[in-house]
Design a protein around this motif. Structure first.
Motif, PDB file in Angstrom:
ATOM      1  N   VAL A 117      29.092  -9.082  11.270  1.00 27.99           N
ATOM      2  CA  VAL A 117      27.746 -10.323  11.219  1.00 27.99           C
ATOM      3  C   VAL A 117      28.267 -11.223  10.069  1.00 27.99           C
ATOM      4  N   ASP A 118      27.629 -12.342  10.153  1.00 25.31           N
ATOM      5  CA  ASP A 118      27.654 -13.469   9.069  1.00 25.31           C
ATOM      6  C   ASP A 118      26.229 -13.349   8.439  1.00 25.31           C
ATOM      7  N   VAL A 119      26.450 -13.119   7.050  1.00 26.36           N
ATOM      8  CA  VAL A 119      24.883 -13.051   6.063  1.00 26.36           C
ATOM      9  C   VAL A 119      24.888 -14.502   5.438  1.00 26.36           C
ATOM     10  N   ARG A 120      23.641 -15.105   5.841  1.00 27.34           N
ATOM     11  CA  ARG A 120      23.504 -16.388   5.421  1.00 27.34           C
ATOM     12  C   ARG A 120      22.185 -16.557   4.308  1.00 27.34           C
ATOM     13  N   VAL A 121      22.516 -17.376   3.323  1.00 20.07           N
ATOM     14  CA  VAL A 121      21.243 -17.619   2.471  1.00 20.07           C
ATOM     15  C   VAL A 121      21.066 -19.179   2.229  1.00 20.07           C
ATOM     16  N   GLU A 122      20.003 -19.651   2.801  1.00 21.30           N
ATOM     17  CA  GLU A 122      19.530 -21.116   2.717  1.00 21.30           C
ATOM     18  C   GLU A 122      18.719 -21.230   1.388  1.00 21.30           C
ATOM     19  N   VAL A 123      18.872 -22.281   0.804  1.00 22.67           N
ATOM     20  CA  VAL A 123      18.157 -22.526  -0.403  1.00 22.67           C
ATOM     21  C   VAL A 123      17.599 -24.094  -0.552  1.00 22.67           C
ATOM     22  N   GLY A 128      11.849 -22.639  -1.112  1.00 19.54           N
ATOM     23  CA  GLY A 128      12.300 -21.155  -1.221  1.00 19.54           C
ATOM     24  C   GLY A 128      13.761 -20.855  -0.895  1.00 19.54           C
ATOM     25  N   VAL A 129      13.974 -19.507  -0.732  1.00 22.76           N
ATOM     26  CA  VAL A 129      15.078 -19.190  -0.360  1.00 22.76           C
ATOM     27  C   VAL A 129      14.905 -18.160   0.958  1.00 22.76           C
ATOM     28  N   GLU A 130      15.734 -18.303   2.087  1.00 27.18           N
ATOM     29  CA  GLU A 130      15.754 -17.728   3.252  1.00 27.18           C
ATOM     30  C   GLU A 130      17.145 -17.018   3.625  1.00 27.18           C
ATOM     31  N   ALA A 131      17.050 -15.684   3.619  1.00 26.14           N
ATOM     32  CA  ALA A 131      18.113 -14.919   4.097  1.00 26.14           C
ATOM     33  C   ALA A 131      18.022 -14.297   5.505  1.00 26.14           C
ATOM     34  N   TYR A 132      19.158 -14.364   6.347  1.00 21.33           N
ATOM     35  CA  TYR A 132      19.008 -13.867   7.455  1.00 21.33           C
ATOM     36  C   TYR A 132      20.773 -13.552   8.003  1.00 21.33           C
ATOM     37  N   GLU A 142      17.200  -9.905  10.977  1.00 21.88           N
ATOM     38  CA  GLU A 142      16.635  -9.786   9.650  1.00 21.88           C
ATOM     39  C   GLU A 142      17.958  -8.966   8.687  1.00 21.88           C
ATOM     40  N   ALA A 143      18.122  -9.427   7.485  1.00 19.10           N
ATOM     41  CA  ALA A 143      19.053  -8.646   6.560  1.00 19.10           C
ATOM     42  C   ALA A 143      18.425  -7.418   5.942  1.00 19.10           C
ATOM     43  N   ILE A 147      22.936  -3.901   5.291  1.00 16.26           N
ATOM     44  CA  ILE A 147      23.663  -5.049   5.525  1.00 16.26           C
ATOM     45  C   ILE A 147      24.168  -5.659   4.104  1.00 16.26           C
ATOM     46  N   TRP A 148      23.190  -5.911   3.154  1.00 19.07           N
ATOM     47  CA  TRP A 148      23.560  -6.443   1.886  1.00 19.07           C
ATOM     48  C   TRP A 148      24.401  -5.587   1.248  1.00 19.07           C
ATOM     49  N   GLN A 149      24.492  -4.314   1.219  1.00 17.54           N
ATOM     50  CA  GLN A 149      25.348  -3.516   0.597  1.00 17.54           C
ATOM     51  C   GLN A 149      26.954  -3.617   1.190  1.00 17.54           C
ATOM     52  N   GLU A 150      26.922  -3.730   2.573  1.00 17.90           N
ATOM     53  CA  GLU A 150      28.126  -3.930   3.269  1.00 17.90           C
ATOM     54  C   GLU A 150      28.691  -5.200   3.179  1.00 17.90           C
TER      55      GLU A 150
END
Length: 758
Positions: A117-123, A128-132, A142-143, A147-150
């Motif tokens: 999967v692709d983890v994305r962070v929008e700033v 704010g900051v949105e991660a998905y 949802e992340a 998922i974050w460790q991987e």
């Protein structure tokens, strides 16, 4: 709007035609990623804040950014706000950005190679900051903590394994240090330990068909990270914890002990592990390599045979048995999968700035004058060997090593003893069935049943020298358009390769005559050998390279049978000389795989060009004439000599390439040569120029890189103080010394590389 408006200082950028098109393209290509995934993508949106103005979208690739949380990725995006180019204000006023552009938001994308999967962070700035998470279907999720460790571990492995990978290069690819402190290293080790038994999901090197717990990208990354800096202590600590859960991890633990020169501990670990896992080819290979370093080749051969029987479908097991061509013929070959890279739409414009201190140093000035040196002879550009990948490149390397050890003629002789030659097969068909029609290649039609009989796995017939003289494999070849060398026809129909131009002056009396290099036939082979022998007496050798005959290929009908992987016990040739065959008899021979036959032609092309090159050099030297090539041609010839294990010739060619133009490839090769020789001054000179070039193209990482690995060799040998003082004595520009070279020494000190304390 001018071309510099809205750009980032010292950061590469590609400007989008349509806002957000890079993110859309990445989403569409997620399903095509097969292994560790593409580089991280950083997308930035800029605005002037003026009514009616259009927002500007740009992106660049990056590796080495800490992807352990949304906060760390948002911090990288926020750091770019300080890189927007500014112009000084009037009368000591505040500086303003060019064109009034400001970053109002952005997105950071990092691929999770475990969960695909692709983890994305929008700033949003301010905001704010949105991660998905985006899955392969483009749906949002949802992340989670897992998922974050991987994704953190995936990003680290890409930065480590692909730091210098020529197949993983992109324009505008910014490479930062993935691990800068000991605490960061501990976090990496902890993440690797937690995900260790899922490492097989990442895939493996091209030579490994089936990824295992100990043969995958995760274990390769761990061994590369600690191995390139000769710091195996942390690796030992990690593997000692894991070997309790999985005994096969002992192969990695033993390799780490060998890296620490703890041979006794390594042997004990291997002994204990093989008691419980006697069928592990990874354990057998480690023990095999150790025995070879001790000169116990017979014992190593037995272990290599056992490894083949344990994993007959793996290339690496058969590659250990290259003492006989039959084993190389049995290697299972795998299709090479290209690295995971983006397929982006064409950008509206690109911004690839050079740092001021790099430009001012003058180190890369040669690059601007290299345009006229980029031309090369078509024959050199079309050499097929550089395009080989994966298992085919490894197999070619094994063949080239055999040639360097036993010679081309001896290799062809062995080949004719092992495989059925096409001419030999036609003669046998004529003898058995003189009235039967013959196919074009002697391997079809009425000979189908014969070909199937020859496919058996019996022992090889080793011919005597007298018998083999009439069955020389190096006399004739099938004229393949792709493999036939450029020649001129002689008076007797023999193709002749000219060493010098036809209109060259005839050598003066008393000087040795230059023999004609030709693709020999049986009729003139003896005469040519006499000419070459007489010429070698005058210290100007130019031996002829004879073209190999084409071996008989397996029939399509018997392809299923030929694809069956035999065991090592039935494949190895007889070595006691008891089994011999008369000339023309091939009951105990087998058919050559087409890929191996093609590799012989690839190797022949390399040897042919190399021989002509060395003969030309000798000729021009004898005539006291300058021998000139373009910079690119010298690069190609240097790589050619290195492939064929001619180190001195390769080094000379790379040095001549640098006389003609700036070449990062040549500097890297020479750095390796100089470091192995312990030449501190030349190694540092190469490292300075190569590092400046890498910084020019945004490769700002100090470790793990090829330059750091070679410098650590010197530090390990001579000590950090001596290398550092030698660097200072070279009067390197202060900015280059501080910004380019000092990070290597700082890393060595911080991580206590061997030799950093003296």
């Amino acid at each position: 709007m001018s071309s510099t408006d809205g750009t980032l200082k010292d950061v590469p950028e590609f400007f989008e035609v349509d806002l957000g098109e890079s993110l859309i393209s990445r989403t569409e290509t997620l399903a095509s990623f097969r292994e560790l995934g593409p580089p991280d993508l950083c997308h930035v949106i800029k605005t002037t804040g003026k009514a009616g103005s259009k927002d500007l979208g740009s992106y660049h690739y990056v590796s080495g950014v800490d992807a352990s949380s949304s906060a760390s990725l948002a911090a990288y995006l926020n750091s770019l706000t300080y890189n927007v180019e500014e112009v000084p204000g009037w009368f000591f006023g505040a500086a303003t950005t060019k064109g009034g552009w400001k970053i109002r938001g952005g997105a950071f994308c990092s691929f999770n190679a475990f969960s695909r999967v692709d983890v994305r962070v929008e700033v949003k700035i301010p905001g704010g900051v949105e991660a998905y998470v985006i899955d392969l279907r483009g749906e949002r999720h949802e992340a989670t903590a897992q998922i974050w460790q991987e994704v953190y571990l995936s990003a680290m492995l890409r930065a480590i394994l692909y730091a210098d990978d020529a197949n993983y290069r992109l324009a505008g690819f910014r490479k930062l240090d993935p691990i800068t402190t000991l605490d960061a290293e501990l976090r990496f080790v902890a993440a690797a330990e937690a995900a260790f038994f899922k490492g097989w999901q990442l895939g493996s090197d091209p030579e490994i068909q089936v990824a295992t717990v100990v043969s995958n990208h995760l274990t390769s990354g761990i061994m590369k990270y600690f191995g390139d800096s000769f710091r195996f202590g942390p690796a030992v600590n990690l593997f000692e914890k894991l070997v309790v859960k999985e005994g096969e991890v002992a192969c990695l633990l033993a390799q780490s002990y060998f890296g620490l020169n703890e041979e006794v501990k390594a042997v004990r670990v291997l002994h204990a592990a093989l008691q419980n896992h006697p069928q592990s080819y990874s354990l057998l290979h480690v023990q095999c390599d150790f025995l070879r370093t001790k000169g116990k080749h017979e014992w190593a051969l037995k272990l290599a045979k056992q490894a083949v029987n344990c994993a007959p479908s793996e290339f690496v097991t058969w590659a250990k048995l290259t003492e006989a061509l039959l084993t190389l013929n049995s290697c299972p070959m795998f299709t090479y999968n290209e690295r995971d890279l983006h397929r982006m739409p064409a950008p509206a414009r690109s911004h690839l700035p050079m740092k001021d201190f790099i430009r001012d140093s003058g180190i890369l000035d040669e690059e601007a004058n290299a345009a006229h040196n980029n031309d090369a002879d078509v024959a050199l550009l079309r050499l097929p060997a550089p395009s080989l990948r994966g298992t085919f490149a490894k197999a070619y390397g094994l063949l080239a090593k055999l040639v360097s050890q036993i010679g081309w003629d001896e290799l062809l002789k062995c080949r004719s003893q092992v495989f059925v030659m096409e001419e030999e097969y036609r003669m046998q068909k004529q003898h058995d069935a003189p009235d039967s029609p013959k196919g074009a290649n002697g391997a079809n039609g009425a000979g189908e049943s014969d070909a199937e009989d020859k496919e058996g796995f019996g022992p090889l017939a080793i011919e005597d020298e007298e018998e083999a003289a009439d069955d020389d494999a190096s006399t004739k070849g099938v004229h393949d358009d792709d493999a036939t060398p450029t020649t001129t026809a002689g008076t007797n129909g023999t193709p002749t390769i000219m060493v010098a131009a036809p209109d060259e002056d005839v050598p003066e009396p008393g000087s040795p005559a230059i023999p004609t290099i030709k693709v020999s036939t049986e009729s003139d082979g003896e005469r040519e050998r006499k000419d070459l022998a007489a010429y070698e007496d005058d210290k100007v050798a130019a031996p002829g390279i004879e073209k190999p005959r084409t071996a008989v290929q397996p029939d399509p009908e018997s392809e299923d049978q030929s694809a069956t992987v035999p065991s090592a016990s039935t494949e190895m040739p007889a070595t006691n000389g008891a089994a011999t065959a008369a000339p023309g008899s091939f009951n105990n021979k087998r058919l050559c795989e087409r890929w191996l036959d093609n590799l012989f032609m690839v190797l022949y092309e390399d040897l042919r060009v190399y021989t002509i090159w060395r003969a030309e050099v000798a000729h021009f030297k004898a005539q006291h004439l300058p021998y000139r090539k373009t910079g690119t041609e010298w690069e190609i010839l240097g790589e050619l000599a290195q492939r064929l294990h001619h180190k001195e010739e390769a080094k000379d060619a790379f040095q001549r390439a640098l006389d003609a133009k700036f070449s990062a490839k040549a500097w890297l090769k020479l750095l390796e040569f100089y470091a192995d020789e312990g030449d501190v001054q030349r190694s540092l000179n190469a490292a300075i120029r190569l590092s400046a070039y890498q910084h020019r193209w945004y490769m700002e990482s100090a470790y793990p890189t090829a330059v750091a690995h070679q410098l650590f060799k010197l530090i390990r040998r001579d000590g950090l103080a001596k290398i550092s003082y030698s660097l200072v004595s070279m009067n390197v520009p202060a900015a280059v010394l501080k910004g380019v070279m000092q990070p290597y020494f700082a890393w060595a000190q911080a991580f206590r590389v061997e030799g950093s304390d003296f």
